[in-house]
Design an enzyme around this catalytic site. Structure first.
Site, short mmCIF file in Angstrom:
data_model
loop_
_atom_site.label_atom_id
_atom_site.label_comp_id
_atom_site.label_asym_id
_atom_site.label_seq_id
_atom_site.Cartn_x
_atom_site.Cartn_y
_atom_site.Cartn_z
N TYR A 1 -10.54 7.85 0.28
CA TYR A 1 -10.87 6.82 -0.71
C TYR A 1 -10.63 7.39 -2.10
CZ TYR A 1 -12.53 2.29 0.72
OH TYR A 1 -12.58 1.00 1.14
N GLU B 1 -10.78 5.13 -5.29
CA GLU B 1 -10.83 4.05 -6.29
C GLU B 1 -10.91 4.65 -7.68
OE1 GLU B 1 -13.80 1.03 -5.45
OE2 GLU B 1 -13.07 0.96 -3.38
N ASP C 1 9.07 -9.99 -13.38
CA ASP C 1 8.86 -9.61 -11.98
C ASP C 1 10.24 -9.26 -11.42
OD1 ASP C 1 8.56 -9.53 -9.26
OD2 ASP C 1 7.32 -11.33 -9.13
N THR D 1 8.13 -4.90 -6.39
CA THR D 1 7.77 -4.33 -5.10
C THR D 1 8.62 -3.07 -4.95
OG1 THR D 1 9.41 -5.73 -4.05
CG2 THR D 1 7.13 -6.47 -3.93
N LYS E 1 12.09 -3.60 -1.39
CA LYS E 1 13.26 -4.48 -1.27
C LYS E 1 14.51 -3.67 -1.62
CE LYS E 1 10.70 -8.78 -2.06
NZ LYS E 1 9.43 -8.57 -2.75
N ARG F 1 6.61 -0.34 1.82
CA ARG F 1 6.09 -1.66 1.44
C ARG F 1 4.97 -1.46 0.42
NH1 ARG F 1 7.12 -6.33 3.36
NH2 ARG F 1 8.75 -5.34 4.55
#
Ligand code: DSN
Length: 490
Positions: free
Chosen positions: A78, A80, A255, A284, A287, A293
């Protein structure tokens, strides 16, 4: 066409193909001992991807190095917060991973700041939206009220600021002309957060009409102007978009999820490179950029501090194993070979488009100058849904897509979207993409809609005997000549 170094036998991928094979064989054995059905589905996915023509514009094949990086214990931590400022102890290695990924992103795209935590494109856009709202609405609102932090506000003042945050305007490209659902459309949270309006394309040319965008911006006065697309087969002039944003006091959010690989590979430069022009750029990583991903945000110094608070503002705990894979993919994209790859992606799209046009098919905008070709299948007498299914029968994997003013709506649609990033990674060249166009046209010419009891069905179709088998046989030769992950045996 030179074979791609990362996935073909011609270069570095091949150096570690044997090692990768051993790693995957061992991994699958371990998985098999716990849940054999998952091991079987994983093996089958590789076999299916190897045996079909993958033409989905948003898909690619990541290198074994990228894929292997995701399968580690970095997943168990973890973390965060942000680099050096975490809400958990013992995040030193995650700090290292995240710093390296962000450094590669900054260097590759020439961005002042990069944030590599978003888990997906929608997450990247949500971080961007809230960073813009925090910078442009929340911070001045707090200053006006003489407060430093939202927790210092009375309930009444917070309520009034919350209403302002939830009542802002966003102008983006319409869905049917190639915009994306996350650019303010009602089924998506962006459409529930913002009062949205769209700009479209010129009905004659199908191209973005910048004077119409400027007119819409002057009239609507958005806080955010969104540029970027997921089904527009042309380049965008981001310098013009920035001029429009500046004129109306909007923040320009680009984007570039679809075309990040063409930016990284220096096919899009100058006015076509969004990063120097946008206040905030999202993408992203899986692609055309050919990574794992995930998502990413780049920003100017003005927006960087708010983007850096993406977790926990919008995001859950960072996926450290995926950030590590982003670092590996970005390192690959910084190699000179990636520029060759990106240029090949664009050249192959042209070849595919010309292949369609010379066989009498209709393309939205009449062609392409990026990695996307959008075929209007109405002249074949088919809906997008019928065409997509018939092509799949023939081993050609695509997705149906709306075209401008689509008479069949988004579900059945009238278009098929093709993209060249994946097969270019396999080593397909211009001649092979011309052959792909021939196969597609042959399949669609041999497909007819089936009559349903209530009139023509928009989903059912019949494909003439032998058509699918012929297409499979023809693509088998091309697939064998351009193997996926050569040397990788399971
Ligand atoms: N789903 C992606 C695409 O296919 O374009 C965009 O989110």
């Amino acid at each position: 066409m030179t074979a791609d170094p990362l996935t073909s036998s011609a270069a570095p991928g091949a150096e570690y193909a044997g090692t990768a094979s051993a790693a995957y064989r061992s991994a699958l054995e371990v998985i098999e001992s716990v849940e054999p059905r998952i091991a079987a589905a994983t093996r089958q996915e590789l076999a299916d991807q190897r045996d079909s023509l993958k033409l989905i514009a948003s898909e690619n094949y990541a290198s074994p190095a990228v894929l292997l990086t995701m399968g580690t214990w970095l997943s168990d931590k973890y973390a965060e917060g942000t680099i050096g400022h975490r809400f958990y102890a013992a995040c030193q290695n995650v700090d290292t991973v995240e710093s390296i990924a962000a450094e590669h992103a900054r260097e590759l795209f020439g961005a002042p700041y990069a944030y590599v935590q978003p888990h997906s494109g929608i997450d990247a856009n949500l971080v961007a939206f809230w960073a813009i709202l925090a910078t442009r609405i929340e911070a001045p609102g707090l200053a006006e009220l003489g407060a430093k932090h939202v927790n210092d506000l009375s309930e009444q003042d917070w309520e009034s600021l919350r209403n302002k945050l939830g009542n802002q305007r966003l102008l983006g490209m319409s869905l049917d002309t190639g915009g994306h659902l996350t650019h303010g459309f009602r089924p998506n949270i962006s459409g529930k957060m913002f009062h949205q309006r769209s700009y479209g394309t010129d009905p004659q040319t199908g191209l973005i009409d910048y004077s119409a965008v400027a007119a819409a911006a002057r009239e609507f006065k958005p806080l955010i102007l969104v540029a970027g697309y997921s089904a527009y087969p042309r380049r965008v002039n981001f310098a013009k978009m920035r001029e429009i944003a500046d004129e109306v006091g909007a923040t320009l959010l680009v984007d570039m999820a679809h075309f990040a690989g063409l930016v990284a590979g220096k096919v899009f430069t100058g006015d076509e490179d969004p990063v120097p022009h946008a206040h905030v750029t999202t993408t992203t990583t899986h692609k055309s950029l050919r990574g794992p991903r995930g998502g990413m945000v780049m920003a100017t110094e003005e927006y960087a501090p708010a983007v850096d608070k993406g977790c926990p503002m919008v995001l859950g705990g960072p996926l450290s194993h995926v950030m590590a894979a982003k670092a590996v993919a970005l390192a690959e994209a910084r190699r000179p070979e990636f520029q060759t790859y990106a240029q090949n992606v664009a050249d192959n799209a042209k070849s595919l488009a010309e292949g369609f046009l010379k066989r009498g098919a209709n393309l939205v905008t009449g062609g392409t100058d990026n990695h996307i070709v959008l075929l209007d299948v109405q002249s074949f007498g088919l809906t997008g849904r019928q065409a997509e299914s018939a092509l799949l029968d023939a081993g050609i994997v695509t997705n149906r897509n709306s075209i401008p003013n689509d008479p069949n709506g988004a579900w059945y649609s009238s278009g098929i979207r093709f993209g060249t990033p994946a097969l270019t990674t396999r080593g397909f060249g211009a001649d092979e993409f011309d052959r792909v166009a021939e196969l597609v046209v042959e399949v669609l010419n041999n497909t007819t809609p089936t009559q349903a009891s209530s009139g023509p069905s928009k989903a059912k179709y019949t494909i003439a005997d032998g058509t699918a088998a012929r297409a499979h046989a023809a693509s088998a030769d091309m697939l064998a000549a351009n193997p996926l992950y050569p040397g990788l045996t399971l």
